[in-house]
Structures are given as C-alpha cells and as structure tokens.
Design a protein around this motif. Structure first.
Motif, PDB file in Angstrom:
ATOM      1  N   VAL A  16      15.808  -9.056  22.074  1.00 48.65           N
ATOM      2  CA  VAL A  16      15.903  -7.590  21.272  1.00 48.65           C
ATOM      3  C   VAL A  16      17.246  -7.484  20.796  1.00 48.65           C
ATOM      4  N   VAL A  17      18.204  -8.024  21.523  1.00 48.67           N
ATOM      5  CA  VAL A  17      19.691  -7.718  20.809  1.00 48.67           C
ATOM      6  C   VAL A  17      19.920  -8.793  19.782  1.00 48.67           C
ATOM      7  N   ASP A  18      19.380  -9.902  19.687  1.00 51.52           N
ATOM      8  CA  ASP A  18      19.399 -10.638  18.597  1.00 51.52           C
ATOM      9  C   ASP A  18      19.061  -9.941  17.243  1.00 51.52           C
ATOM     10  N   ARG A  19      17.974  -9.212  17.567  1.00 48.82           N
ATOM     11  CA  ARG A  19      17.456  -8.138  16.305  1.00 48.82           C
ATOM     12  C   ARG A  19      18.324  -7.244  15.845  1.00 48.82           C
ATOM     13  N   LEU A  20      18.759  -6.611  17.076  1.00 49.81           N
ATOM     14  CA  LEU A  20      19.728  -5.473  16.850  1.00 49.81           C
ATOM     15  C   LEU A  20      21.147  -6.087  16.107  1.00 49.81           C
ATOM     16  N   MET A  21      21.637  -7.122  16.619  1.00 46.97           N
ATOM     17  CA  MET A  21      22.852  -7.762  15.711  1.00 46.97           C
ATOM     18  C   MET A  21      22.447  -8.380  14.228  1.00 46.97           C
ATOM     19  N   ASN A  68       0.746  -1.203   0.128  1.00 49.23           N
ATOM     20  CA  ASN A  68       0.007  -0.084  -0.017  1.00 49.23           C
ATOM     21  C   ASN A  68       0.727   1.476  -0.039  1.00 49.23           C
ATOM     22  N   THR A  69       2.122   1.100   0.184  1.00 50.24           N
ATOM     23  CA  THR A  69       2.915   2.315  -0.057  1.00 50.24           C
ATOM     24  C   THR A  69       4.099   1.971  -0.753  1.00 50.24           C
ATOM     25  N   ASN A  70       4.804   3.121  -1.459  1.00 51.97           N
ATOM     26  CA  ASN A  70       6.114   2.789  -1.977  1.00 51.97           C
ATOM     27  C   ASN A  70       7.013   3.621  -0.977  1.00 51.97           C
ATOM     28  N   LYS A  71       6.675   4.429  -0.203  1.00 46.12           N
ATOM     29  CA  LYS A  71       7.602   5.471   0.536  1.00 46.12           C
ATOM     30  C   LYS A  71       8.282   4.282   1.506  1.00 46.12           C
ATOM     31  N   PRO A  72       9.501   4.757   2.021  1.00 44.55           N
ATOM     32  CA  PRO A  72      10.153   4.036   3.060  1.00 44.55           C
ATOM     33  C   PRO A  72       9.250   3.373   4.351  1.00 44.55           C
ATOM     34  N   ILE A  73       9.707   2.270   4.760  1.00 47.64           N
ATOM     35  CA  ILE A  73       8.845   1.786   6.045  1.00 47.64           C
ATOM     36  C   ILE A  73       9.568   1.452   7.400  1.00 47.64           C
ATOM     37  N   VAL A  74       9.128   2.123   8.410  1.00 47.73           N
ATOM     38  CA  VAL A  74       9.611   1.633   9.581  1.00 47.73           C
ATOM     39  C   VAL A  74       8.692   0.687  10.365  1.00 47.73           C
ATOM     40  N   PHE A  75       9.418  -0.329  10.758  1.00 48.01           N
ATOM     41  CA  PHE A  75       8.753  -1.631  11.058  1.00 48.01           C
ATOM     42  C   PHE A  75       9.110  -2.110  12.436  1.00 48.01           C
ATOM     43  N   ILE A  76       8.127  -2.900  12.955  1.00 48.29           N
ATOM     44  CA  ILE A  76       8.435  -3.792  14.396  1.00 48.29           C
ATOM     45  C   ILE A  76       8.609  -4.990  13.885  1.00 48.29           C
ATOM     46  N   ALA A  77       9.235  -5.805  14.985  1.00 48.93           N
ATOM     47  CA  ALA A  77       9.532  -7.443  14.812  1.00 48.93           C
ATOM     48  C   ALA A  77       9.506  -7.577  16.325  1.00 48.93           C
ATOM     49  N   ASP A  78       8.949  -9.034  16.370  1.00 49.97           N
ATOM     50  CA  ASP A  78       9.205  -9.250  17.811  1.00 49.97           C
ATOM     51  C   ASP A  78      10.124 -10.223  17.842  1.00 49.97           C
ATOM     52  N   ARG A  79      10.206 -11.667  17.573  1.00 47.68           N
ATOM     53  CA  ARG A  79      11.227 -12.535  17.551  1.00 47.68           C
ATOM     54  C   ARG A  79      12.171 -12.367  16.542  1.00 47.68           C
ATOM     55  N   LEU A  80      13.440 -12.887  16.480  1.00 48.63           N
ATOM     56  CA  LEU A  80      14.434 -12.911  15.241  1.00 48.63           C
ATOM     57  C   LEU A  80      13.846 -13.685  14.031  1.00 48.63           C
ATOM     58  N   GLU A  81      12.792 -14.597  14.393  1.00 46.77           N
ATOM     59  CA  GLU A  81      12.117 -15.232  13.032  1.00 46.77           C
ATOM     60  C   GLU A  81      11.377 -14.195  12.280  1.00 46.77           C
ATOM     61  N   ASP A  82      10.578 -13.397  13.229  1.00 48.57           N
ATOM     62  CA  ASP A  82       9.877 -12.259  12.214  1.00 48.57           C
ATOM     63  C   ASP A  82      10.899 -11.270  11.381  1.00 48.57           C
ATOM     64  N   MET A  83      12.078 -11.032  12.021  1.00 48.92           N
ATOM     65  CA  MET A  83      12.813 -10.222  11.495  1.00 48.92           C
ATOM     66  C   MET A  83      13.381 -10.990  10.098  1.00 48.92           C
ATOM     67  N   GLN A  84      13.690 -12.185  10.340  1.00 53.70           N
ATOM     68  CA  GLN A  84      14.280 -12.848   8.935  1.00 53.70           C
ATOM     69  C   GLN A  84      13.235 -12.860   7.784  1.00 53.70           C
ATOM     70  N   HIS A  85      11.851 -13.172   8.496  1.00 52.14           N
ATOM     71  CA  HIS A  85      10.835 -13.118   7.122  1.00 52.14           C
ATOM     72  C   HIS A  85      10.572 -11.813   6.671  1.00 52.14           C
ATOM     73  N   ILE A  86      10.817 -10.582   7.367  1.00 51.97           N
ATOM     74  CA  ILE A  86      10.655  -9.456   7.015  1.00 51.97           C
ATOM     75  C   ILE A  86      11.627  -9.053   5.982  1.00 51.97           C
TER      76      ILE A  86
END
Ligand code: B12
Lengths: 484, 213
Positions: free
Chosen positions: A220-225, A166-184
């Motif tokens: 949280v630190v998993d996501r950071l790294m 729904n947008t072509n603009k940049p996206i700021v996103f949330i993730a919970d687990r590292l797994e979310d982050m990988q899929h995103i």
C-alpha cells in the motif's frame, strides 16, 4: 446610487465546534506520538526515521507532531483534476463538491432482467458511459469487479482501460500491486500525452487504503510513494469503521482515522513535497446485528461532515467522502431514503470528492438505475443548497403590482416574470414524478425504479463520448493489455 | 447431588464475567462435575444467546461478551478436567487467503466458533495455500475455514483445496468458506463442503459438518 447586492446565504451544515475539532486533531497527533504506527514498508520507515520518527518493536514508529504540521503545510490546498480532453473538470477545494460512482462491487442489478448477478467487464464500461452521460456526475469509478477478466491478477488494469474507453471524465481508480499502478500510469500517459502532460493535467486519482488500526502494509505504501513521485493525486482513507477497525464512539474513530491519514500524508510529503493528497478516512459503522459495514447509516454522513468542519477549521486540504449509497438490496424506498440522506448532508457540509453514488447492498451490488436516479437527487439537493437569492427582481414587487391590476383573473402563472424566471427559480424534476394520477397510469403506472431503468437504457443507447476514443489509442491500450 | 446451574447460565447470558466465574467456582467447590458445568451451565447458556441473537433480541457486542464470559469460566474448569478430557467440539483452522488482508469477518467467525466450544487455530491474513496445507497436516483439524473479501483472492480458495487434494488431505478435513463476495454456488464449484454468509450461520454450519449440536 444603488446599494450593494444582498449576498445569498447558501445553507451550510456544521456539526463540530472549534474546540471539538481541535480536540480530535490533538488526539490524532497524540496517537502518532504515543501509540505510533506499524510501518511495514522499509523505504518509508527509513524516510520517517530520518525525519525524526522513533522506531520501537518490530516495524512500529512513533511520529512527532511537527512532522504532521509540516506535511499539512506543504500539501496543496487545491487539487485540480482535468478531464481526458485536457479541460479543467474538478477544482477540489474548500466548498466545492463533486459526485461520482464507487469502485469494486461483486454484483450488479442486471438492466434487462433486474436480477442480481456477478459483474462482467462490460458492466464497467456501461457504468463509465452512464457517468459520462449524466450531468451531475463528475468522475467515474469502476462500479464492478468483473468475473470475466482474461488475467484476473490484472483486474484493475483491465477495468481502468475499460473506463478510458467509455468516459472522458476524470477517473478515480484502484490498484493492488505496484505493478498494477505502473501499468495504469502507462495507460494514463497514453491518454494525456506522456508523463509531463499527465503531471500538468492529471485526470486520475488513486484510492488506496491503510488498515485500521494503525497498520501500513508494504505494498500500500509502495503505491502511495509511487503516486507522490508521479504527482498522481491520491487518497488513503483507512477503514476506521466504528466498532470494527476503530472505537465504537465516533470521536475516537475519527481521531484514529485522521491519525492514519496524517501518517500517510507525512510519508507522501516526505516523498515529494507539494504532491497532491486528498485527505480523509472512511468512518462508517459496523452494524451490530448483521456485522456489515453500513453504507446507508447516518453516522458516516456525520463523520464526514465533521471532517469537512475540520478541513475548514484546521487542515485546509480537500477531503474524500461518500454519498448516494444504501444497504438496501433493491432500488426501493430504503435505497432512496438512504441515498438522499447522504447526498444532501454531504452537499450541505461541503464534502469535496463524494464517491460510491449508486451502491446497493453495502457496496456489494451496483445498479445503473440507482446511478441514474441519484443524478436527479443530486440536482434536487443542489437546488436547495443554492439558497434564496434576494434582490429587486426576485422580490418581484413589480410583478405583484401587475397581477393585482389584472383584477380577479390575475395569476402569476400568466405574468412575464414567471416566464422569465421559472427555470432558475424552480427545480424541474425529470424522473421524480409529479404527474396527475390519470396521466401516470396512462404512461404505464411505472415506479421510480422502472422509470430510472428506462432512462438508463436510453442514455446507454444514445450517448456518445465527445470525442469517442480514436482507433490508434485504442490499439495502443489493447497492445498493453496483451503484453502484461 | 444437584447443583443449580441457572445463576451461572444467567450470568453468561448477561455477560457478567465476575458473577459467572464466581458461580463456576462455587459449582466446582460444591463438587460439581466439570463436564456437566460446561454442558449444562456454559454451552447451554451460549445456545440461548445464539437463539436470542437470531431473534434480533441481542446484538453482536453482547453476544461476544457472553462468549468472553464463557471463556473465563472454561479457564477455571480446565484444571479440574484430567488432561485431555476437556471436550472440544472440534478444531478449526481459520485464515484469510493469500493476498487478502481483510480480517474482521474472519476474526468474528473465529470468536463465535470459540464461543460455541470449538478450538481455533487462527493463521491470520495473507495465508498461502502451502501454509494451510502444512497446518492441516500437522494439527489434523476437523474443519478448515477460509475467508476472502476480494474477487481477486477467491481463486486462492480453490488453489488451497487443490493443494489439499495433492497432499492427500482433502478427505481428512471439512472445508468451510465465507466472505462478502463468496457464494454457495462458488463453494460448490471449487469443491468446498460448506459456505456460510455470516458468523452465526458459520457456527451452525460447523456443527452440521461435524454432526454435533
Ligand atoms: C473494512 C474494509 C476494508 C478494510 C479491512 C480492514 C480489516 N482489518 O479487515 C481495509 C480498509 C484495509 C480494506 C482494504 C481493501 N478493500 Co475492503 N472493505 C472493507 C469493507 C468496508 C468491510 C469489510 C468488513 O470488515 N466487514 C465486516 C465483517 C464483519 O464482515 P465480513 O468481512 O463480510 O465477514 C462476515 C461474513 O462475510 C462471513 N465470513 C467472513 N469470512 C468468513 C470465513 C468463513 C469460513 C465463513 C464461514 C464465513 C465468513 O462472516 C463474517 C461475520 O459475519 C468492505 C465493504 C463491505 N461493506 O463489506 C470492503 C470491500 C470488501 N473491500 C474492497 C476492496 C476493493 C478493498 C481494496 C482493494 C481497496 C483499495 N482501494 O485498495 C483493499 C484491499 C486490501 C487487501 N489486499 O486485502 C471491496 C471488495 C470487492 C471485491 N469483490 O473484490 C469491498 C466489497 C468494498 C467495495 N465495494 O469496493 N477494506
């Protein structure tokens, strides 16, 4: 020979003297060196200890100041975000400001009924589309925590996919687990054309949070790294809210929040030097009657203005901030007052990435109307912030002579100078109403909320992305959602 | 024999720990009945604090200071009670549910309940349904209080209630839930006994659940 042009002073708000900034910075370093942090991530703990941090008790580490100074030295001073078409969109640095929506709200004001109801995935899409349509919005966030996700544990993957659509603009996103982050990350790679392309032209930024006081949960630190490794820009504001996770006095809350941010930055830069990190804590206040964390208070505006000063005085890194939000439950006078207050102060203090625009009810409810009207408030604030250009043309002495010569009927409205300049000289409101009373009544006597509602509806009906997502990519995204 | 408990109540309301503990000691030394000191000096004062807070005449830090003052006085009273006769309003097991790390609200609710005379067993954050069940079965609390601040963790409240049912404990304990995204409607849907939107109403709700005052 012509003289040099007169530079235009652009109003800039400062709230800290150099010595205040230094004292807060020093206190933050002292917190890291003497109090320490609680690091619950084994990999990060090892990185830190190898670099010189001293372990004590269970999971606690004291971090020497030089590690912070080194990390500040290697983090980039500009974060360049692209849009999804690969064009430069947001150069986050020094005095550049960009506004966008916020993340997870539980409720939204229904565009049709005006009622507060639980968010659904379609809302995420509508907010992203509205952001795409509104010129003063630079990036999208989910603005909702949908109840109708087929797999609730993957809520952040679904909302991310919905924003892509729904947008072509940049996206700021949330993730919970590292797994979310990988899929995103996988989804973002589909859009950008692979990992290398995404690194080269990142269009996403992750918003993760440590926990004040001084706690760094493992995931949280998993996501950071992960973000450091993949060079996905990230911010890690802890909730160092005065009276809650942090001292009630703003200096202490800032020092704590900055200490936590520096600790995050150190881990991030030890993981990968030069990876992009958006600096800054969230320092609002706990309201002393309702115990909500306020999104309409002057204190949050003050602490982020202070952070902007510290960026200029010390850190040099672009900062994370908020604006255009309110604690009001409906789009009323309080909503307008609080939103405008934080928009104008964020802009005047040159905060860089300004999120949460369009939040009601201290971040529990979102409103398409609020986003729509904030677009105009941002334009109004921007007009003020541009300042007053002073030169021959704007001093307009020639125009004055002409009008004077026109005799008693002379008025500037009819002069060519007005015709030529009025569009850049004036702020021309669209939603804010200046019509004469009879005209306003003839239009239905609608208040700002109603007018914003009408504009939001019409934009959502007519706005098309340039380009809309192609069917192949859409299928690829759908396939990933089915797979998880 | 009558002992004037007004100065004690006043000190608790003002949050003056030193004066309140002195008054408590004085009352005890003067032969005052510990239960009377507790009920008419301390808890009565906290009731006034609650009313003033509700009326907007007091702020949260002042209320918490009063609660802290009361706790200091209760500590002095304890030895004077025969073992087991200290009257607690009831025991509440509190925790933030699985995968949720928000705890400021939960802590506040726990402190306020404590201030109102409840005994609290705080299980912290990220508490698994099994862990709640185990504590409920071991400690037999009157109330289980769960907090969730995330849409994604609200289902853990239902999972916990279901786990209580499976363990045959559901009718042994009242379940109270709260947290920003939680609603009364949701509480109804998942079979919780009560929802409360903030710490002040959580105390009132707990009292109602146990039909005490
Ligand atoms: C502070 C905060 C944090 C801190 C928490 C620190 C801590 N030690 O608790 C940090 C920074 C760690 C954090 C992290 C995250 N947060 Co947060 N957070 C907040 C914030 C700003 C305030 C919450 C708070 O402490 N309020 C103050 C307390 C006193 O109020 P309260 O919690 O509501 O509690 C009161 C009542 O609800 C009630 N109550 C609470 N519990 C109970 C229990 C019972 C039994 C009863 C009867 C009553 C009751 O009484 C309390 C006292 O009056 C809210 C937004 C907001 N303004 O509410 C977001 C918010 C809750 N967070 C949110 C999100 C999304 C996150 C993250 C996922 C963000 C991220 N980028 O990673 C992570 C998740 C971490 C995790 N796994 O838990 C969303 C949740 C949306 C949703 N519907 O799911 C919110 C609403 C913000 C937003 N709009 O985006 N967060």
């Amino acid at each position: 020979m012509d003289n040099l042009p007169i530079p235009t002073f652009q109003p800039r708000l400062k709230v800290l003297e150099h010595r205040q900034a230094l004292a807060i910075h020093t206190a933050a370093l002292e917190i890291l060196e003497k109090t320490g942090i609680k690091m619950e991530n084994d990999r990060a703990r090892k990185l830190l200890v190898d670099a010189g941090a001293k372990p004590f008790d269970t999971d606690w580490l004291r971090i020497p100041a030089f590690l912070a100074e080194e990390a500040l030295g290697s983090a980039p001073r500009q974060i360049l975000l692209y849009d999804q078409n690969g064009d430069k969109a947001m150069a986050l640095r020094d005095d550049h400001f960009f506004f966008g929506t916020g993340s997870d709200t539980t409720f939204t004001l229904d565009l049709e009924s005006g009622q507060r109801r639980g968010c659904v995935l379609n809302d995420t899409g509508r907010f992203a589309r509205l952001v795409d349509a509104l010129p003063r919005f630079s990036f999208a966030m989910s603005m909702s925590n949908p109840q109708d996700i087929p797999k609730i544990e993957f809520i952040y993957v679904y909302t991310f996919a919905e924003m892509l659509r729904n947008t072509n603009k940049p996206i700021v996103f949330i993730a919970d687990r590292l797994e979310d982050m990988q899929h995103i990350h996988d989804l973002a790679c589909m859009v950008a054309g692979g990992d290398a392309a995404l690194r080269q032209k990142p269009f996403i930024l992750n918003y993760s949070e440590a926990i004040s006081p001084l706690r760094f949960p493992a995931h949280v630190v998993d996501r950071l790294m992960f973000c450091a490794e993949k060079e996905i820009p990230i911010c890690l504001p802890s909730g160092s809210n005065a009276g809650g996770g942090a001292p009630i006095t703003l200096a202490g809350a800032l020092a704590l929040g900055i200490a936590e941010n520096l600790a995050g930055l150190i881990i991030h830069q030890l993981t990968r030097r030069g990876a992009p990190f958006l600096f800054g804590p969230n320092v609002s206040v706990l309201d002393m009657k309702s115990t909500v964390v306020s999104y309409g208070c002057p204190e949050w505006s003050l602490t982020q203005a202070a952070l902007a000063d510290m960026r200029d005085e010390i850190y040099g890194l672009p900062i994370w901030s908020f604006g255009g939000a309110t604690d009001a439950k409906v789009v009323d006078a309080q909503a307008g007052a609080e939103a405008m207050f934080s928009i104008v102060t964020a802009m005047l203090s040159r905060c860089n990435l300004i999120h949460d625009v369009g939040y009601l009810e201290y971040g529990s409810t979102s409103s398409l109307e609020m986003v729509t009207l904030a677009d105009e408030l941002i334009a109004m604030a921007r007009h003020f912030t541009k300042g007053i250009p002073v030169n021959r043309e704007t001093l307009a002495l020639d125009a004055l002579d002409r009008v004077k010569s026109a005799g008693t009927r002379g008025i500037f409205l009819t002069d060519d100078h007005t015709f030529e300049h009025f569009e850049e000289a004036l702020f021309l409101p669209e939603l804010l109403d200046r019509s004469r009373y009879d005209a306003w009544m003839a239009e239905g006597g609608q208040d700002l909320y109603r007018r914003s509602n009408a504009k939001a509806r019409s934009l959502l009906e007519t706005h098309r992305l340039e380009p809309e997502m192609d069917a192949g990519l859409n299928d690829e995204i759908e396939a990933l959602l089915q797979r998880i | 024999m009558t002992i004037d408990l007004n100065p004690l109540s006043e000190a608790v309301i003002k949050g003056n720990i030193q004066a309140a503990t002195q008054e408590t000691q004085k009352a005890l030394d003067g032969g005052g009945d510990p239960q009377t000191i507790l009920d008419q000096g301390l808890i009565a004062a906290m009731d006034i604090v609650g009313q003033r807070f509700a009326a907007g005449a007091m702020f949260v830090p002042q209320m918490l200071r009063s609660a802290k003052t009361m706790q200091a006085c209760v500590a002095l009273l304890k030895p004077a009670f025969q073992a087991g006769t200290v009257s607690s309003k009831g025991t509440v097991v509190m925790g933030t549910v699985k995968a949720d790390l928000h705890d400021i609200g939960k802590n506040l609710v726990a402190m306020m309940l404590e201030g109102a005379g409840f005994t609290i067993i705080d299980m912290g954050v990220d508490v698994l349904p099994e862990a709640f069940v185990q504590t409920v079965s071991e400690k037999s609390p009157e109330i289980l209080g769960m907090s969730a601040l995330l849409s994604t963790t609200m289902p853990a409240m239902k999972a916990t209630i279901d786990a209580l049912k499976d363990a045959g404990l559901r009718d042994k304990v009242k379940v109270m839930i709260g947290g920003a995204p939680v609603t009364a409607k949701f509480a109804g849907e998942i079979g919780a006994d009560r929802y409360a939107p903030d710490a002040g109403s959580a105390v009132a709700a707990a009292k109602e659940l146990l039909q005490t005052s």
